[in-house]
Design an enzyme around this catalytic site. Sequence first.
Site, short mmCIF file in Angstrom:
data_model
loop_
_atom_site.label_atom_id
_atom_site.label_comp_id
_atom_site.label_asym_id
_atom_site.label_seq_id
_atom_site.Cartn_x
_atom_site.Cartn_y
_atom_site.Cartn_z
N ASP A 85 70.37 100.53 -4.72
CA ASP A 85 71.53 101.09 -4.39
C ASP A 85 72.72 100.42 -4.88
OD1 ASP A 85 72.51 103.08 -2.62
OD2 ASP A 85 72.82 101.70 -0.88
N HIS A 86 73.74 101.18 -5.18
CA HIS A 86 75.11 100.72 -5.76
C HIS A 86 75.04 99.62 -6.64
CE1 HIS A 86 77.21 103.05 -2.81
NE2 HIS A 86 76.40 102.51 -1.94
N ASP A 107 76.64 103.37 -9.96
CA ASP A 107 77.73 103.63 -9.07
C ASP A 107 78.88 103.12 -9.75
OD1 ASP A 107 79.61 103.66 -7.17
OD2 ASP A 107 78.92 102.15 -5.73
N HIS A 183 80.98 103.44 4.24
CA HIS A 183 80.11 102.56 4.06
C HIS A 183 80.45 101.46 5.14
CE1 HIS A 183 79.91 103.53 -0.41
NE2 HIS A 183 78.65 104.23 0.24
N GLY A 184 79.42 100.80 5.77
CA GLY A 184 79.85 99.77 6.75
C GLY A 184 80.06 100.44 8.14
N HIS A 214 75.17 108.99 2.66
CA HIS A 214 75.48 107.19 2.69
C HIS A 214 76.27 107.16 4.03
CE1 HIS A 214 74.98 105.72 -1.77
NE2 HIS A 214 74.36 106.68 -1.45
N VAL A 237 70.02 104.20 5.23
CA VAL A 237 70.18 103.43 6.58
C VAL A 237 70.10 102.00 6.45
CG1 VAL A 237 69.20 105.34 8.06
CG2 VAL A 237 67.71 103.65 7.08
N ASN A 238 70.73 101.46 6.98
CA ASN A 238 70.89 99.88 7.15
C ASN A 238 70.55 99.42 8.46
OD1 ASN A 238 71.63 97.11 6.77
ND2 ASN A 238 72.97 97.37 5.23
#
Length: 286
Positions: A85-86, A107, A183-184, A214, A237-238
């Site tokens: 990712d990223h 990215d 994000h976050g 995302h 997911v995180n």
Amino acid sequence: MSDWKETNTHLRILRDAEAGHYGVIAAIAYNIEQVHGLIKAANTARSPLIIQFFPWAIQVFDGLLVRTAAEAAKSADVPISIHLDHAQSEDLIRRAAELPFDSIMVDMSHYEKEDNLCKTAQWVQHCNERQIATEAEPGRIEGGEDGVMDTAGLEACMTTPEEVEEFVATGVCALAPAFGNVHGEYGPQGPRLDFKRFENIRECADGRVHLVLHGTNGFEPDLMTKCIGAGVSKINVNRLVLDDYYEHLHAKTGKMPHTQLIEEGIEKVIQLTMKWMDICGSAGKG
């Protein structure tokens, strides 16, 4: 379609999800306990799974965690792909392309538009030559995560249909559009997604690329199912699958044997991941 795209595990998972109208969890992992818990959840739920790593995992573990996850994925009873990712550094992408990734997110969203497109096309080709699928981010999704450059200082830019066309032209396999997701963490009001914009994006994509969600921290189940119904197949997911794990660590560290702490932490990952696999509709589809 190139022959390798027919057999690439990541792309096969996304094609099946789109055909079956469900979403596949793409979960960030930071350690071996989380990798093991995610895979066990997938096996138990009979669900496909995407295990994701931030570039941090390559830099800190020198590829060891990625190789371990890829080996474990091969032994699973359901399809599991390994995704980066990223990946924002060109040197990092070059290094990652020599590791057993099924997919890499190229990215370049921290560059201005023309450089973003040029560099994306260059690294998409580099990955495709190694039979690795690719993902990119048209527009700019604000915010930052672990080891990922914060783009909030740049002018906020939601994805337009024109940008979809430009990114499809790079040859990328999947797109993560910006339509109000961040994000976050979200603010006090929570997520405010522009589904009309997403509908326009989907119509423009017209099945030529897979669509990725995302920024799901704090999502409620009904919002997740609405996003899947709108046409996203890969669900990043995180915290959604790791919150219980960290709460367990914070509450129990020093209060039980280390081995027990690890085992119970793995079980927390398993149970929460299975819950979201059921919500996303992927349970039983593996």
